[in-house]
Write a protein that holds these residues in place. Structure first.
Motif, PDB file in Angstrom:
ATOM      1  N   MET A   1     -70.677  22.243-109.562  1.00  0.00           N
ATOM      2  CA  MET A   1     -71.004  23.318-109.363  1.00  0.00           C
ATOM      3  C   MET A   1     -70.509  24.448-108.189  1.00  0.00           C
ATOM      4  N   PHE A   2     -70.409  25.434-108.340  1.00  0.00           N
ATOM      5  CA  PHE A   2     -69.812  26.249-107.164  1.00  0.00           C
ATOM      6  C   PHE A   2     -68.584  26.343-107.083  1.00  0.00           C
ATOM      7  N   SER A   3     -67.699  25.576-107.996  1.00  0.00           N
ATOM      8  CA  SER A   3     -66.186  25.480-107.558  1.00  0.00           C
ATOM      9  C   SER A   3     -65.282  26.546-108.258  1.00  0.00           C
ATOM     10  N   GLY A   4     -65.961  27.533-108.866  1.00  0.00           N
ATOM     11  CA  GLY A   4     -65.228  28.693-109.422  1.00  0.00           C
ATOM     12  C   GLY A   4     -64.805  28.340-110.965  1.00  0.00           C
ATOM     13  N   LYS A   5     -65.447  27.483-111.809  1.00  0.00           N
ATOM     14  CA  LYS A   5     -65.109  27.223-113.123  1.00  0.00           C
ATOM     15  C   LYS A   5     -65.047  28.333-113.856  1.00  0.00           C
ATOM     16  N   THR A   6     -66.314  29.027-114.033  1.00  0.00           N
ATOM     17  CA  THR A   6     -66.476  30.167-114.797  1.00  0.00           C
ATOM     18  C   THR A   6     -65.737  31.233-114.368  1.00  0.00           C
ATOM     19  N   GLU A   7     -65.681  31.584-112.993  1.00  0.00           N
ATOM     20  CA  GLU A   7     -64.535  32.658-112.764  1.00  0.00           C
ATOM     21  C   GLU A   7     -63.356  32.421-112.912  1.00  0.00           C
ATOM     22  N   GLU A   8     -62.660  31.172-113.117  1.00  0.00           N
ATOM     23  CA  GLU A   8     -61.419  30.893-113.449  1.00  0.00           C
ATOM     24  C   GLU A   8     -61.390  31.066-115.099  1.00  0.00           C
ATOM     25  N   LEU A   9     -62.483  30.679-115.781  1.00  0.00           N
ATOM     26  CA  LEU A   9     -62.365  30.894-117.164  1.00  0.00           C
ATOM     27  C   LEU A   9     -62.297  32.254-117.656  1.00  0.00           C
ATOM     28  N   ILE A  10     -63.122  33.106-117.000  1.00  0.00           N
ATOM     29  CA  ILE A  10     -63.333  34.672-116.968  1.00  0.00           C
ATOM     30  C   ILE A  10     -61.834  35.169-116.673  1.00  0.00           C
ATOM     31  N   ARG A  11     -61.031  34.879-115.822  1.00  0.00           N
ATOM     32  CA  ARG A  11     -59.786  35.018-115.214  1.00  0.00           C
ATOM     33  C   ARG A  11     -58.761  35.071-116.436  1.00  0.00           C
ATOM     34  N   ARG A  12     -58.872  33.809-116.935  1.00  0.00           N
ATOM     35  CA  ARG A  12     -57.814  33.576-117.939  1.00  0.00           C
ATOM     36  C   ARG A  12     -58.214  34.340-119.050  1.00  0.00           C
ATOM     37  N   LEU A  13     -59.445  34.447-119.702  1.00  0.00           N
ATOM     38  CA  LEU A  13     -59.529  35.032-120.678  1.00  0.00           C
ATOM     39  C   LEU A  13     -59.385  36.769-120.879  1.00  0.00           C
ATOM     40  N   LYS A  14     -59.635  37.337-119.597  1.00  0.00           N
ATOM     41  CA  LYS A  14     -58.948  38.610-119.450  1.00  0.00           C
ATOM     42  C   LYS A  14     -57.720  38.762-119.368  1.00  0.00           C
ATOM     43  N   ARG A  15     -57.076  37.538-118.827  1.00  0.00           N
ATOM     44  CA  ARG A  15     -55.458  38.035-119.002  1.00  0.00           C
ATOM     45  C   ARG A  15     -55.059  37.717-120.403  1.00  0.00           C
ATOM     46  N   ALA A  16     -55.702  36.869-121.187  1.00  0.00           N
ATOM     47  CA  ALA A  16     -55.225  36.704-122.764  1.00  0.00           C
ATOM     48  C   ALA A  16     -55.668  38.184-123.261  1.00  0.00           C
ATOM     49  N   LYS A  17     -56.678  38.827-122.921  1.00  0.00           N
ATOM     50  CA  LYS A  17     -56.935  40.263-123.612  1.00  0.00           C
ATOM     51  C   LYS A  17     -56.101  41.324-123.143  1.00  0.00           C
ATOM     52  N   ILE A  18     -55.759  41.202-122.007  1.00  0.00           N
ATOM     53  CA  ILE A  18     -54.538  42.104-121.365  1.00  0.00           C
ATOM     54  C   ILE A  18     -53.161  42.194-122.241  1.00  0.00           C
ATOM     55  N   ALA A  19     -53.169  40.625-122.825  1.00  0.00           N
ATOM     56  CA  ALA A  19     -51.757  40.512-123.302  1.00  0.00           C
ATOM     57  C   ALA A  19     -52.042  40.616-124.939  1.00  0.00           C
ATOM     58  N   LYS A  20     -53.202  41.499-125.124  1.00  0.00           N
ATOM     59  CA  LYS A  20     -53.684  42.048-126.379  1.00  0.00           C
ATOM     60  C   LYS A  20     -53.657  40.792-127.644  1.00  0.00           C
ATOM     61  N   MET A  21     -54.136  39.705-126.985  1.00  0.00           N
ATOM     62  CA  MET A  21     -54.446  38.432-127.890  1.00  0.00           C
ATOM     63  C   MET A  21     -55.856  38.605-128.291  1.00  0.00           C
ATOM     64  N   LYS A  22     -56.272  38.105-129.444  1.00  0.00           N
ATOM     65  CA  LYS A  22     -57.569  38.271-129.967  1.00  0.00           C
ATOM     66  C   LYS A  22     -58.495  37.247-129.202  1.00  0.00           C
ATOM     67  N   VAL A  23     -59.462  37.290-128.546  1.00  0.00           N
ATOM     68  CA  VAL A  23     -60.138  36.333-127.733  1.00  0.00           C
ATOM     69  C   VAL A  23     -61.676  36.390-128.115  1.00  0.00           C
ATOM     70  N   GLU A  24     -62.098  35.082-128.437  1.00  0.00           N
ATOM     71  CA  GLU A  24     -63.633  34.792-128.797  1.00  0.00           C
ATOM     72  C   GLU A  24     -63.931  33.953-127.581  1.00  0.00           C
ATOM     73  N   ILE A  25     -65.376  34.020-127.156  1.00  0.00           N
ATOM     74  CA  ILE A  25     -65.848  33.391-126.128  1.00  0.00           C
ATOM     75  C   ILE A  25     -67.024  32.965-126.481  1.00  0.00           C
ATOM     76  N   PHE A  26     -67.528  31.695-126.007  1.00  0.00           N
ATOM     77  CA  PHE A  26     -68.867  30.985-126.416  1.00  0.00           C
ATOM     78  C   PHE A  26     -69.429  30.624-125.500  1.00  0.00           C
ATOM     79  N   LYS A  27     -70.921  30.344-125.443  1.00  0.00           N
ATOM     80  CA  LYS A  27     -71.456  29.637-124.357  1.00  0.00           C
ATOM     81  C   LYS A  27     -72.678  28.998-125.083  1.00  0.00           C
TER      82      LYS A  27
END
Length: 171
Positions: A1-27
């Motif tokens: 916990m508190f290592s930045g896992k979710t922050e890194e996931l969000i960063r990578r998914l936002k970059r994919a969206k910037i690249a105009k990729m279709k992204v789906e996210i689940f929790k």
């Protein structure tokens, strides 16, 4: 916990969206700590997601996408590794975040199986709140033997191996 896992996931998914990729996210639907729908990091970064109560639903909802993000993978059912494998075989990039160990220092949920099948692994570490070293363990600060107990800083604290052992968490 508190290592930045979710922050890194969000960063990578936002970059994919910037690249105009279709992204789906689940929790997992049980994770309502910060928000019922959004994936939210401890620093309050967020991204919209779809809560699901069973991993099989991810296959149905990720039909025409390029990238699938999954947060808190340790809370999903036994089918998650197969779901991720099927998505990857379709050519979909799958990015998964989760805890590899529970508060007892034991492999958590489906994470060992996901790690074994992953093409790439990024292991992030928190900082031990006792001594400042790299932390690999989630120390539960309150007495409760339930394996799954949602909590934040009031319930869990990152610890290095030495500090975790000092409090008798590993025997």
């Amino acid at each position: 916990m508190f290592s930045g896992k979710t922050e890194e996931l969000i960063r990578r998914l936002k970059r994919a969206k910037i690249a105009k990729m279709k992204v789906e996210i689940f929790k997992p639907a049980i994770d309502v700590r910060y928000d019922e729908v959004k994936i939210v990091s401890h620093d309050e970064s967020y991204i919209h997601s779809t809560p699901v109560d069973h991993s099989g639903k991810i296959l149905l909802m990720a039909q025409d996408c390029d990238v699938v993000g999954i947060d808190e993978a340790q809370f999903f059912d036994d089918g998650l590794p197969d779901v991720c494998e099927q998505l990857a075989c379709r050519g979909i990039r799958v990015i998964v975040a989760g805890l590899d160990m529970d508060f007892m220092g034991k492999p958590f949920g489906q994470m060992p199986f996901l790690l074994a099948k992953a093409d790439y692994i990024t292991k992030l570490h928190a900082i031990c709140m006792q001594c400042g070293n790299i932390a690999n363990y989630s120390y539960r600060k309150i007495p409760n033997e339930d394996r799954i107990m949602l909590g934040e800083k009031d319930v869990y604290e990152p610890r290095c191996r030495r500090c975790y052992q000092l409090d008798g968490a590993i025997s």
